[in-house]
Motif scaffolding. Structure first.
Motif, short mmCIF file in Angstrom:
data_model
loop_
_atom_site.label_atom_id
_atom_site.label_comp_id
_atom_site.label_asym_id
_atom_site.label_seq_id
_atom_site.Cartn_x
_atom_site.Cartn_y
_atom_site.Cartn_z
N ASN A 285 -67.29 -60.48 -12.73
CA ASN A 285 -68.49 -60.25 -13.54
C ASN A 285 -69.61 -59.61 -12.72
N THR A 286 -69.24 -58.69 -11.83
CA THR A 286 -70.21 -57.98 -10.99
C THR A 286 -70.54 -56.64 -11.62
N VAL A 287 -71.83 -56.31 -11.68
CA VAL A 287 -72.30 -55.03 -12.17
C VAL A 287 -73.09 -54.37 -11.05
N LEU A 288 -72.69 -53.15 -10.66
CA LEU A 288 -73.34 -52.45 -9.56
C LEU A 288 -73.94 -51.14 -10.03
N SER A 289 -75.22 -50.94 -9.76
CA SER A 289 -75.86 -49.66 -10.04
C SER A 289 -75.66 -48.76 -8.83
N ASN A 290 -76.11 -47.51 -8.93
CA ASN A 290 -75.95 -46.55 -7.82
C ASN A 290 -76.49 -47.07 -6.50
N ASP A 291 -77.59 -47.79 -6.55
CA ASP A 291 -78.22 -48.27 -5.31
C ASP A 291 -77.54 -49.51 -4.73
N ASP A 292 -76.62 -50.10 -5.47
CA ASP A 292 -76.00 -51.36 -5.07
C ASP A 292 -74.71 -51.21 -4.28
N PHE A 293 -74.14 -49.98 -4.20
CA PHE A 293 -72.85 -49.85 -3.54
C PHE A 293 -72.76 -48.57 -2.72
N GLU A 294 -71.78 -48.56 -1.83
CA GLU A 294 -71.46 -47.40 -0.99
C GLU A 294 -70.01 -47.03 -1.21
N ILE A 295 -69.70 -45.76 -1.08
CA ILE A 295 -68.30 -45.32 -1.07
C ILE A 295 -67.89 -45.24 0.40
N ASP A 296 -67.00 -46.13 0.81
CA ASP A 296 -66.58 -46.21 2.20
C ASP A 296 -65.48 -45.20 2.54
N LYS A 297 -64.55 -45.02 1.61
CA LYS A 297 -63.42 -44.13 1.84
C LYS A 297 -63.04 -43.47 0.52
N THR A 298 -62.48 -42.27 0.61
CA THR A 298 -62.03 -41.54 -0.56
C THR A 298 -60.63 -41.01 -0.29
N TYR A 299 -59.75 -41.16 -1.25
CA TYR A 299 -58.36 -40.70 -1.13
C TYR A 299 -58.03 -39.84 -2.34
N ARG A 300 -57.39 -38.70 -2.13
CA ARG A 300 -57.00 -37.81 -3.22
C ARG A 300 -55.47 -37.79 -3.32
N PHE A 301 -54.99 -37.91 -4.56
CA PHE A 301 -53.55 -37.91 -4.82
C PHE A 301 -53.21 -36.84 -5.83
N GLU A 302 -52.13 -36.11 -5.56
CA GLU A 302 -51.66 -35.09 -6.48
C GLU A 302 -50.22 -35.39 -6.83
N GLY A 303 -49.93 -35.40 -8.13
CA GLY A 303 -48.56 -35.64 -8.58
C GLY A 303 -47.65 -34.53 -8.10
N GLN A 304 -46.53 -34.90 -7.50
CA GLN A 304 -45.62 -33.90 -6.95
C GLN A 304 -44.94 -33.09 -8.04
N SER A 305 -44.59 -33.73 -9.15
CA SER A 305 -43.89 -33.01 -10.21
C SER A 305 -44.76 -32.79 -11.44
N ASN A 306 -45.90 -33.46 -11.51
CA ASN A 306 -46.74 -33.37 -12.69
C ASN A 306 -48.20 -33.20 -12.28
N PRO A 307 -48.78 -32.03 -12.54
CA PRO A 307 -50.17 -31.81 -12.15
C PRO A 307 -51.15 -32.73 -12.89
N ASP A 308 -50.71 -33.36 -13.97
CA ASP A 308 -51.57 -34.31 -14.69
C ASP A 308 -51.76 -35.60 -13.90
N ASP A 309 -50.90 -35.85 -12.90
CA ASP A 309 -50.99 -37.06 -12.09
C ASP A 309 -51.91 -36.85 -10.90
N GLN A 310 -53.12 -36.42 -11.16
CA GLN A 310 -54.09 -36.18 -10.10
C GLN A 310 -55.16 -37.26 -10.18
N SER A 311 -55.43 -37.89 -9.06
CA SER A 311 -56.44 -38.95 -9.08
C SER A 311 -57.13 -39.05 -7.73
N ILE A 312 -58.31 -39.66 -7.78
CA ILE A 312 -59.08 -39.96 -6.57
C ILE A 312 -59.31 -41.46 -6.55
N LEU A 313 -59.07 -42.06 -5.41
CA LEU A 313 -59.28 -43.49 -5.20
C LEU A 313 -60.49 -43.66 -4.30
#
Length: 102
Positions: A37-65
């Protein structure tokens, strides 16, 4: 971008071992964790790491973690967003806002 642990699920599991145990989702102009039940506004959190994934057989399987932490609330977790055609505009806007904030 950080080097991933492999697949999206393997990277999430690796981050859990590093303490990023919560699952964040976007709700309007904030991120929420229904587990704690945590709610964080822009000032309340940091992005520590970012990971990008691309689907090998399906370009629709693209995501960022995003590995997210909040010193204010003493929490760590992850947020997954698509990119490209299927990107969540709200998530993209929230991340862009955070990046502009720093």
């Amino acid at each position: 971008m950080e080097e991933s642990y492999g697949t999206l699920s393997e990277t999430i599991n690796g981050l859990k071992k590093d303490g990023y145990t919560l699952d964040f989702n976007i709700k309007e102009d904030c991120i929420v964790c229904h587990q704690s039940n945590t709610v964080l506004s822009n000032d309340d959190f940091e992005i520590d790491k970012t990971y990008r994934f691309e689907g090998q057989s399906n370009p629709d399987d693209q995501s960022i973690l995003y590995a997210i932490s909040s010193k204010k609330f003493n929490v760590k977790g992850t947020l997954v967003n698509g990119y490209g055609i299927y990107a969540d505009d709200v998530t993209t806007a929230l991340v862009a806002k955070l990046q502009q904030h720093h």
